[in-house]
Design an enzyme around this catalytic site. Structure first.
Site, PDB file in Angstrom:
ATOM      1  N   SER A 127     -24.504  24.419 -16.289  1.00 51.65           N
ATOM      2  CA  SER A 127     -24.292  23.047 -15.812  1.00 51.65           C
ATOM      3  C   SER A 127     -23.561  22.237 -16.867  1.00 51.65           C
ATOM      4  O   SER A 127     -23.733  22.462 -18.080  1.00 51.65           O
ATOM      5  CB  SER A 127     -25.666  22.428 -15.542  1.00 51.65           C
ATOM      6  OG  SER A 127     -25.568  21.034 -15.408  1.00 51.65           O
ATOM      7  N   TYR A 152     -35.172  20.676 -18.048  1.00 49.58           N
ATOM      8  CA  TYR A 152     -34.275  21.437 -17.168  1.00 49.58           C
ATOM      9  C   TYR A 152     -32.936  21.684 -17.862  1.00 49.58           C
ATOM     10  O   TYR A 152     -32.454  22.818 -17.922  1.00 49.58           O
ATOM     11  CB  TYR A 152     -34.034  20.668 -15.850  1.00 49.58           C
ATOM     12  CG  TYR A 152     -32.755  21.082 -15.175  1.00 49.58           C
ATOM     13  CD1 TYR A 152     -32.678  22.292 -14.498  1.00 49.58           C
ATOM     14  CD2 TYR A 152     -31.594  20.301 -15.279  1.00 49.58           C
ATOM     15  CE1 TYR A 152     -31.480  22.701 -13.921  1.00 49.58           C
ATOM     16  CE2 TYR A 152     -30.402  20.704 -14.712  1.00 49.58           C
ATOM     17  CZ  TYR A 152     -30.345  21.907 -14.038  1.00 49.58           C
ATOM     18  OH  TYR A 152     -29.166  22.312 -13.494  1.00 49.58           O
ATOM     19  N   LYS A 156     -30.847  25.332 -19.406  1.00 52.46           N
ATOM     20  CA  LYS A 156     -29.463  25.805 -19.219  1.00 52.46           C
ATOM     21  C   LYS A 156     -28.833  26.127 -20.586  1.00 52.46           C
ATOM     22  O   LYS A 156     -28.170  27.153 -20.748  1.00 52.46           O
ATOM     23  CB  LYS A 156     -28.631  24.764 -18.466  1.00 52.46           C
ATOM     24  CG  LYS A 156     -29.056  24.580 -17.022  1.00 52.46           C
ATOM     25  CD  LYS A 156     -28.865  25.854 -16.194  1.00 52.46           C
ATOM     26  CE  LYS A 156     -29.412  25.743 -14.799  1.00 52.46           C
ATOM     27  NZ  LYS A 156     -29.516  27.017 -14.083  1.00 52.46           N
TER      28      LYS A 156
END
Ligand code: UFG
Length: 342
Positions: A127, A152, A156
């Site tokens: 992302s 979160y 990544k």
């Protein structure tokens, strides 16, 4: 014989669109999904679009024994596209251990199985969140990553590092991380699209649900950013364009064109739109009414980001093609189809 691709999270939003693109290019697809954030009926709709029902296995990839059993049952997988992960920013702040265990655990299980079962290639969903609020825009792949804003986002960044380090230690494993900007829209058939559980966190599902009458009003989070109209700017990419980037990445690895056994690319359009521009475009393109109000900024949001796609365009020979207008029309067509509206 057709190359066989394991798509984890293949009944999810980006996963399902990628399955369709793979099948249309002649790949044989096997989906693994635990259905924690998607519905089994997605398989019917994939079949309606492509005429092919993908093989499907329901289990949790953070369980190592089940992952091993999968590769024993499917000994001919040529490559993996790994979408399956938790992705709600707010929830990750409440449940960080679940996010770390799930997102990193499943990646590590897959990497170990790639080595053990001789599956050489993987495309990973990363992302643009890894860039945080960049100092210089647009962001290239050279732009330094920043400290993550949420657990979160941190998963990544850590997953990228895990792949980088594992690929450095093992020449027979190849990974490509695709750093998605903001995926929106739906398949032109309106048979698959984004179907969030509960109240949507993301902008476009909230807009379509408001237009459909499920939500009273869209809240626009902040109009005092340092942008032309004061609302935040993102690079919104059509989900079908994004799905195609995965097929291109798979082809790159299968045909031995990778320049290193770990690579990463920005996947965006190269253009930024403000929240207000997007809202106005949605109203205009779809000729609908939409109630909205300006509220305070949302914690953890960045002000503006969009991609420099030069490197990806040149290296992958891929480019986002759809306009924002057709993408917003596809999002609305999907919402109407889901809600049975005309
Ligand atoms: N927004 C609103 N109202 C809403 C929802 C969103 O105004 O109801 C605004 C947000 O404040 C933001 C923009 O719309 O300015 C886009 O928000 P999204 O939630 O759709 O997307 P984000 O850019 O916040 O999310 C993306 C990725 C995530 C990633 C995150 C990191 O989708 O995977 O960036 O910030 F974690």
């Amino acid at each position: 014989m057709a190359k066989q691709i394991l798509v984890t999270g293949g009944t999810g939003y980006i996963g399902s669109h990628t399955v369709v693109e793979l099948q249309e290019k002649g790949f044989d697809v096997v989906i693994v999904d635990n259905l924690s954030n998607s519905k089994i009926e997605v398989l019917d709709n994939i079949e309606k679009i492509t005429g092919i029902r993908p093989a499907f296995e329901k289990f949790d990839l953070s369980e190592r024994e089940l992952t091993d059993a999968f590769f024993q049952k499917y000994p001919n997988i040529d490559a993996i596209i790994h979408f399956a992960a938790f992705k709600a920013v707010g929830e990750s702040v409440q449940k960080p251990l679940e996010y770390y265990r799930n997102n990193m655990g499943s990646l590590m299980n897959l990497l170990e199985c790639m080595n053990k079962y001789k599956v050489p290639h993987m495309v990973f969903s990363s992302s643009c969140t890894v860039y945080g609020q960049p100092d210089v825009l647009p962001v290239t792949e050279e732009t330094p990553r920043k400290e993550a804003e949420s657990p979160y986002g941190n998963t990544k960044a850590i997953c990228e590092d895990i792949m980088r380090d594992y690929c450095a230690s093992n020449e027979s494993v190849n990974c490509i991380a695709l750093r998605y900007f903001n995926p929106i829209g739906a398949h032109p058939s309106a048979l698959i699209g984004e179907l969030p559980v509960g109240v949507p966190n993301n902008l476009v599902p909230f807009i379509t649900q408001t237009a459909a009458g499920l939500r009273e009003e869209l809240s626009i989070f902040g109009d005092d950013y340092d942008t032309e109209d004061g609302t935040a700017i993102r690079d919104y990419i059509n989900v079908v364009d994004l799905a195609k980037a995965h097929v291109v990445a798979i082809d790159r690895m299968l045909s031995g064109k990778s320049k290193a056994n770990y690579e990463y690319f920005n996947v965006g359009t190269g253009s930024g739109y403000s929240v207000m521009q997007l809202v106005k475009a949605f109203i205009e393109v779809n000729k609908v009414e939409l109630n909205y109000k300006i509220v305070d900024r949302r914690a953890g949001d960045i002000e503006k980001i969009w991609a420099d796609t030069t490197y990806g365009n040149n290296e992958l020979g891929w480019k986002a093609e759809k306009t924002l207008e057709e993408t917003l029309a596809s999002a609305w067509a999907w919402e109407k189809n889901v809600r049975g509206l005309k």
